[in-house]
Write a protein that holds these residues in place. Structure first.
Motif, PDB file in Angstrom:
ATOM      1  N   LEU A  87       9.007   2.050 -39.770  1.00 46.09           N
ATOM      2  CA  LEU A  87       8.539   1.115 -40.798  1.00 46.09           C
ATOM      3  C   LEU A  87       7.066   1.392 -41.005  1.00 46.09           C
ATOM      4  O   LEU A  87       6.269   1.279 -40.072  1.00 46.09           O
ATOM      5  N   TYR A  88       6.709   1.778 -42.227  1.00 48.25           N
ATOM      6  CA  TYR A  88       5.344   2.237 -42.485  1.00 48.25           C
ATOM      7  C   TYR A  88       4.386   1.058 -42.656  1.00 48.25           C
ATOM      8  O   TYR A  88       4.571   0.214 -43.537  1.00 48.25           O
ATOM      9  N   LYS A  89       3.371   1.042 -41.811  1.00 44.40           N
ATOM     10  CA  LYS A  89       2.383  -0.032 -41.845  1.00 44.40           C
ATOM     11  C   LYS A  89       1.660  -0.098 -43.187  1.00 44.40           C
ATOM     12  O   LYS A  89       1.360  -1.185 -43.682  1.00 44.40           O
ATOM     13  N   GLU A 115       8.042   3.752 -33.803  1.00 45.56           N
ATOM     14  CA  GLU A 115       8.769   2.506 -34.060  1.00 45.56           C
ATOM     15  C   GLU A 115       7.890   1.275 -33.805  1.00 45.56           C
ATOM     16  O   GLU A 115       8.394   0.182 -33.550  1.00 45.56           O
ATOM     17  N   SER A 116       6.586   1.436 -33.899  1.00 44.82           N
ATOM     18  CA  SER A 116       5.683   0.341 -33.541  1.00 44.82           C
ATOM     19  C   SER A 116       5.893  -0.911 -34.385  1.00 44.82           C
ATOM     20  O   SER A 116       5.725  -2.033 -33.893  1.00 44.82           O
ATOM     21  N   PHE A 117       6.228  -0.734 -35.664  1.00 47.74           N
ATOM     22  CA  PHE A 117       6.405  -1.892 -36.541  1.00 47.74           C
ATOM     23  C   PHE A 117       7.871  -2.184 -36.840  1.00 47.74           C
ATOM     24  O   PHE A 117       8.195  -3.270 -37.322  1.00 47.74           O
ATOM     25  N   SER A 118       8.752  -1.262 -36.546  1.00 44.47           N
ATOM     26  CA  SER A 118      10.187  -1.501 -36.754  1.00 44.47           C
ATOM     27  C   SER A 118      10.849  -2.088 -35.515  1.00 44.47           C
ATOM     28  O   SER A 118      11.864  -2.783 -35.622  1.00 44.47           O
ATOM     29  N   PHE A 119      10.278  -1.837 -34.339  1.00 49.40           N
ATOM     30  CA  PHE A 119      10.852  -2.379 -33.104  1.00 49.40           C
ATOM     31  C   PHE A 119      10.627  -3.889 -33.073  1.00 49.40           C
ATOM     32  O   PHE A 119       9.507  -4.377 -33.209  1.00 49.40           O
ATOM     33  N   GLY A 120      11.714  -4.627 -32.909  1.00 54.65           N
ATOM     34  CA  GLY A 120      11.624  -6.081 -32.909  1.00 54.65           C
ATOM     35  C   GLY A 120      11.807  -6.706 -34.268  1.00 54.65           C
ATOM     36  O   GLY A 120      11.836  -7.944 -34.387  1.00 54.65           O
ATOM     37  N   THR A 121      11.937  -5.875 -35.311  1.00 60.07           N
ATOM     38  CA  THR A 121      12.075  -6.418 -36.662  1.00 60.07           C
ATOM     39  C   THR A 121      13.272  -5.851 -37.417  1.00 60.07           C
ATOM     40  O   THR A 121      13.810  -6.518 -38.301  1.00 60.07           O
ATOM     41  N   LEU A 122      13.681  -4.626 -37.101  1.00 60.66           N
ATOM     42  CA  LEU A 122      14.779  -3.986 -37.814  1.00 60.66           C
ATOM     43  C   LEU A 122      15.877  -3.603 -36.824  1.00 60.66           C
ATOM     44  O   LEU A 122      15.599  -3.306 -35.668  1.00 60.66           O
ATOM     45  N   THR A 128      16.070  -3.377 -32.398  1.00 62.34           N
ATOM     46  CA  THR A 128      15.320  -2.364 -31.639  1.00 62.34           C
ATOM     47  C   THR A 128      14.805  -1.223 -32.513  1.00 62.34           C
ATOM     48  O   THR A 128      14.360  -0.208 -31.991  1.00 62.34           O
ATOM     49  N   GLY A 129      14.880  -1.382 -33.827  1.00 64.58           N
ATOM     50  CA  GLY A 129      14.235  -0.409 -34.700  1.00 64.58           C
ATOM     51  C   GLY A 129      15.172   0.340 -35.622  1.00 64.58           C
ATOM     52  O   GLY A 129      16.363   0.024 -35.742  1.00 64.58           O
ATOM     53  N   VAL A 130      14.624   1.374 -36.273  1.00 66.60           N
ATOM     54  CA  VAL A 130      15.400   2.085 -37.286  1.00 66.60           C
ATOM     55  C   VAL A 130      16.494   2.957 -36.677  1.00 66.60           C
ATOM     56  O   VAL A 130      17.490   3.242 -37.347  1.00 66.60           O
ATOM     57  N   LEU A 131      16.334   3.393 -35.438  1.00 64.86           N
ATOM     58  CA  LEU A 131      17.421   4.141 -34.807  1.00 64.86           C
ATOM     59  C   LEU A 131      18.674   3.267 -34.710  1.00 64.86           C
ATOM     60  O   LEU A 131      19.785   3.706 -35.009  1.00 64.86           O
ATOM     61  N   GLU A 132      18.484   2.019 -34.315  1.00 65.44           N
ATOM     62  CA  GLU A 132      19.601   1.080 -34.287  1.00 65.44           C
ATOM     63  C   GLU A 132      20.080   0.760 -35.698  1.00 65.44           C
ATOM     64  O   GLU A 132      21.285   0.691 -35.963  1.00 65.44           O
ATOM     65  N   SER A 235      11.857  -5.110 -45.186  1.00 65.49           N
ATOM     66  CA  SER A 235      10.634  -5.009 -44.399  1.00 65.49           C
ATOM     67  C   SER A 235       9.941  -6.358 -44.247  1.00 65.49           C
ATOM     68  O   SER A 235       9.735  -7.068 -45.229  1.00 65.49           O
ATOM     69  N   PRO A 236       9.524  -6.720 -43.023  1.00 65.48           N
ATOM     70  CA  PRO A 236       8.730  -7.938 -42.839  1.00 65.48           C
ATOM     71  C   PRO A 236       7.267  -7.754 -43.214  1.00 65.48           C
ATOM     72  O   PRO A 236       6.488  -8.694 -43.138  1.00 65.48           O
TER      73      PRO A 236
END
Length: 343
Positions: A87-89, A115-122, A128-132, A235-236
């Motif tokens: 997730l791009y900051k 995955e700093s911004f996708s982990f916990g949000t996607l 757990t992020g975009v991989l999930e 995206s949050p």
């Protein structure tokens, strides 16, 4: 995984630990500052592709393959990585991971995924992020994954996830690991507790998803046509910029930053709502000292950035959007009066 004591240095140190002079990094030009630092510190050869443009990524990879054939170089003659964010900051967009992973395997590259911004949000279930989110696999579809603990987990530091070889290599080659003190034990405990909560209870993630869905629905209804949403609706991190039609009508003395700064000021002074306006941002492929042939040359325009939280109430979202809408109407009215010479 290996844990670092600072989120930003996790990202920059990991890239520089694996890519060295003579290696190749193929990098999305929309990456944020810690990844840019890692790319620069690596001193590797760098080729940029247009942000989230898989056709342009294929063009870059095919160009490298043609060079390999021309000079008789084997694909394993240098270490090669694709570098992206989940997730791009800087834009609130999400990487098209399925297409990217297919290209990575086709051209035999390793993937460094932040995955700093996708982990916990996607993600489909636990966030757990975009991989999930895309059903991809750690250590196979993404060999190296970096995660800041300072965003969704509310702690300090970061981790790099990979196989045993990836982890052990950083114990002596990760600058942020070798030349920094360990993080205090209580911050690691806080991150573990937050992670356990994510795994056992999806209530916060469900609240976040509802808020994300709600704000994008309301933005479509409430915001004037002079504003347009540019971020991914999952995206949050939401970005709202000036529409192309509005920009085309702008007076020659106006610029986007000035108008959005006026909106920001009006929201704070008249509605007690604090918002953040991002400045005009030249993308890294156009500005970095690491640029090589085939670099991109475009930029992200100024925008209002809204970070959605699970703790926001719908009334908070309504108030913020109403304030932005009123502020934009006020700025448009003021601009029209100035242009017509009225006071």
């Amino acid at each position: 995984a290996i844990m670092y004591s600072d989120g930003a240095s996790t990202v920059s140190s990991t890239v520089a630990a694996f890519a060295k002079r003579g290696d190749l990094l193929v990098v999305d030009d929309g990456i944020y500052e810690p990844l840019v630092t890692g790319v620069t510190l690596s001193r590797a050869n760098v080729k940029w592709f247009k942000h989230n443009d898989m056709a342009d990524l294929r063009r870059v990879l095919e160009s490298v393959a043609r060079t390999d054939r021309a000079i008789g170089r084997k694909t394993n003659a240098q270490r090669r990585f694709i570098v992206v964010e989940g997730l791009y900051k800087n834009s609130g967009t999400i990487v098209p991971l399925e297409e990217l992973v297919a290209l990575k395997h086709e051209f035999h590259y390793r993937l460094i995924l932040d995955e700093s911004f996708s982990f916990g949000t996607l993600g489909q279930e636990h966030g757990t992020g975009v991989l999930e989110l895309y059903g991809q696999r750690h250590m196979y579809d993404a060999e190296i994954v970096t995660i800041s603990l300072e965003n969704a987990l509310g702690s300090i530091g970061g981790v790099t996830v990979g196989n045993e070889e990836i982890v052990d290599h950083q114990r002596l080659s990760g600058a942020g690991y070798c030349f920094s003190a360990s993080c205090p034990p209580f911050t690691a405990s806080a991150a573990i507790s937050a992670l356990s909560q994510m795994q056992q209870d999806t209530e916060l993630l469900d609240l976040l998803r509802r808020n994300v869905t709600y704000i994008y629905e309301q933005m479509r209804k409430v915001l004037p046509k002079s504003l347009v949403v540019t971020s991914d609706e999952r995206s949050p991190i939401a970005f709202v910029g000036l529409s192309e039609s509005f920009r085309n009508k702008m007076d020659g003395g106006e610029n986007e930053e000035t108008i959005l700064a006026s909106v920001e000021r009006h929201c704070l002074l008249e509605s007690d709502v604090a918002i953040v306006v991002t400045p005009y941002r030249t993308l890294q492929g156009a500005s970095s000292s690491s640029t090589r042939a085939g670099a991109t040359n475009h930029a992200l325009p100024p925008a209002i950035r809204l970070n959605i939280s699970a703790l926001h109430q719908q009334s908070d979202i309504d108030k913020a959007l109403e304030a932005i809408s009123k502020a934009m109407d006020h700025c448009r009215s003021s601009s029209s009066n100035i242009s017509s010479g009225t006071t």
